[in-house]
Design a protein around this motif. Structure first.
Motif, mmCIF file in Angstrom:
data_model
loop_
_atom_site.group_PDB
_atom_site.id
_atom_site.type_symbol
_atom_site.label_atom_id
_atom_site.label_comp_id
_atom_site.label_asym_id
_atom_site.label_seq_id
_atom_site.Cartn_x
_atom_site.Cartn_y
_atom_site.Cartn_z
ATOM 1 N N UNK A 152 0.888 -1.168 -0.083
ATOM 2 C CA UNK A 152 0.064 -0.147 -0.032
ATOM 3 C C UNK A 152 0.907 0.936 -0.045
ATOM 4 N N UNK A 153 0.264 2.432 -0.529
ATOM 5 C CA UNK A 153 1.144 3.537 -0.593
ATOM 6 C C UNK A 153 0.047 4.967 -0.429
ATOM 7 N N UNK A 154 0.668 5.925 -0.456
ATOM 8 C CA UNK A 154 -0.301 7.094 -0.475
ATOM 9 C C UNK A 154 -0.010 7.865 -2.039
ATOM 10 N N UNK A 196 6.487 8.598 -4.461
ATOM 11 C CA UNK A 196 7.349 7.471 -5.161
ATOM 12 C C UNK A 196 6.655 6.130 -4.501
ATOM 13 N N UNK A 197 5.764 5.464 -5.236
ATOM 14 C CA UNK A 197 5.023 4.088 -4.493
ATOM 15 C C UNK A 197 5.853 3.282 -4.289
ATOM 16 N N UNK A 198 7.113 2.988 -4.671
ATOM 17 C CA UNK A 198 7.953 2.023 -4.344
ATOM 18 C C UNK A 198 8.939 2.572 -3.224
ATOM 19 N N UNK A 199 8.804 3.477 -2.751
ATOM 20 C CA UNK A 199 9.552 4.323 -1.439
ATOM 21 C C UNK A 199 8.659 4.461 -0.330
ATOM 22 N N UNK A 257 3.453 6.979 -10.078
ATOM 23 C CA UNK A 257 4.298 5.992 -10.385
ATOM 24 C C UNK A 257 5.157 6.694 -11.694
ATOM 25 N N UNK A 258 4.427 7.305 -12.745
ATOM 26 C CA UNK A 258 5.157 7.771 -14.022
ATOM 27 C C UNK A 258 5.872 8.797 -13.652
ATOM 28 N N UNK A 259 5.676 9.916 -13.052
ATOM 29 C CA UNK A 259 6.476 10.995 -12.603
ATOM 30 C C UNK A 259 7.408 10.798 -11.756
ATOM 31 N N UNK A 260 7.357 9.851 -10.756
ATOM 32 C CA UNK A 260 8.363 9.761 -9.522
ATOM 33 C C UNK A 260 9.358 9.099 -10.494
ATOM 34 N N UNK A 261 9.235 8.269 -11.326
ATOM 35 C CA UNK A 261 10.574 7.854 -12.184
ATOM 36 C C UNK A 261 11.282 8.975 -13.063
ATOM 37 N N UNK A 262 10.379 10.170 -13.097
ATOM 38 C CA UNK A 262 11.166 11.188 -13.843
ATOM 39 C C UNK A 262 11.744 12.587 -13.023
ATOM 40 N N UNK A 263 11.204 12.512 -11.985
ATOM 41 C CA UNK A 263 11.465 13.581 -11.160
ATOM 42 C C UNK A 263 12.577 13.569 -10.062
ATOM 43 N N UNK A 321 6.335 16.764 2.765
ATOM 44 C CA UNK A 321 7.674 16.420 2.577
ATOM 45 C C UNK A 321 8.419 16.648 4.238
ATOM 46 N N UNK A 322 8.056 17.579 4.827
ATOM 47 C CA UNK A 322 8.812 17.865 6.128
ATOM 48 C C UNK A 322 8.836 16.827 6.906
ATOM 49 N N UNK A 323 7.416 15.945 7.037
ATOM 50 C CA UNK A 323 7.246 15.077 7.852
ATOM 51 C C UNK A 323 7.444 13.650 7.566
ATOM 52 N N UNK A 324 7.778 13.420 6.071
ATOM 53 C CA UNK A 324 7.924 12.097 5.599
ATOM 54 C C UNK A 324 9.402 11.313 6.187
ATOM 55 N N UNK A 325 9.108 10.448 6.691
ATOM 56 C CA UNK A 325 10.371 9.546 7.498
ATOM 57 C C UNK A 325 11.301 8.862 6.245
ATOM 58 N N UNK A 326 10.782 8.811 5.144
ATOM 59 C CA UNK A 326 11.648 7.919 4.210
ATOM 60 C C UNK A 326 12.067 8.706 2.821
ATOM 61 N N UNK A 327 11.653 10.155 2.655
ATOM 62 C CA UNK A 327 11.935 10.658 1.499
ATOM 63 C C UNK A 327 11.367 10.283 0.225
ATOM 64 N N UNK A 328 10.234 9.973 0.449
ATOM 65 C CA UNK A 328 9.482 9.512 -0.821
ATOM 66 C C UNK A 328 8.779 10.399 -2.054
ATOM 67 N N UNK A 329 8.985 11.878 -1.626
ATOM 68 C CA UNK A 329 8.381 12.648 -2.366
ATOM 69 C C UNK A 329 9.159 13.005 -3.625
ATOM 70 N N UNK A 330 8.617 13.324 -4.895
ATOM 71 C CA UNK A 330 9.464 13.895 -5.957
ATOM 72 C C UNK A 330 8.918 15.096 -6.277
ATOM 73 N N UNK A 331 9.660 16.042 -6.862
ATOM 74 C CA UNK A 331 9.240 17.332 -7.250
ATOM 75 C C UNK A 331 9.280 17.694 -8.693
#
Length: 111
Positions: free
Chosen positions: A1-3, A36-39, A71-77, A18-28
């Motif tokens: 599962x992911x958000x 990033x659903x994989x992160x 998923x698509x954009x996380x691979x690019x950003x 982004x500030x509260x994310x413990x695993x840095x899964x946001x892409x900009x």
């Protein structure tokens, strides 16, 4: 599962999440963030932090199309790891529905 991040983020790009994310899964991107659903570890701490209510769990009825886009954009950003100022027009665009036509698929320009 992911958000996932929805089009509510477009032209706002608040980074409270982004500030509260413990695993840095946001892409900009240029005018939106994605997860990033994989992160993502499905902790959920980001969801209540978003001033634009742009984050949903992937179990939400409307999440499937956003999961594909994230998923698509996380691979690019690039990864974003800290808080930044929202876009200048964020207050004007916060709450505007159906913003997908305004999405820029360009990556964020480094500061």
């Amino acid at each position: 599962m992911t958000f996932v991040v929805t089009d509510s983020c477009i032209r706002c790009k608040y980074t409270d999440c982004v500030e509260v994310c413990p695993v840095d899964c946001f892409k900009e991107g240029e005018n939106m963030l994605v997860i990033d659903p994989d992160e993502c570890i499905d902790c959920g701490v980001c969801e209540p932090e978003c001033p634009a209510d742009a984050i949903l769990p992937d179990t939400h009825a409307d999440a499937e199309r956003w999961l594909a886009l994230n998923t698509k954009l996380a691979a690019l950003w690039p990864v974003i790891t800290g808080r930044k100022e929202p876009l200048a027009e964020a207050e004007e665009w916060n709450g505007v529905p159906d913003k997908l036509p305004f999405l820029s698929e360009k990556a964020a320009v480094p500061a």
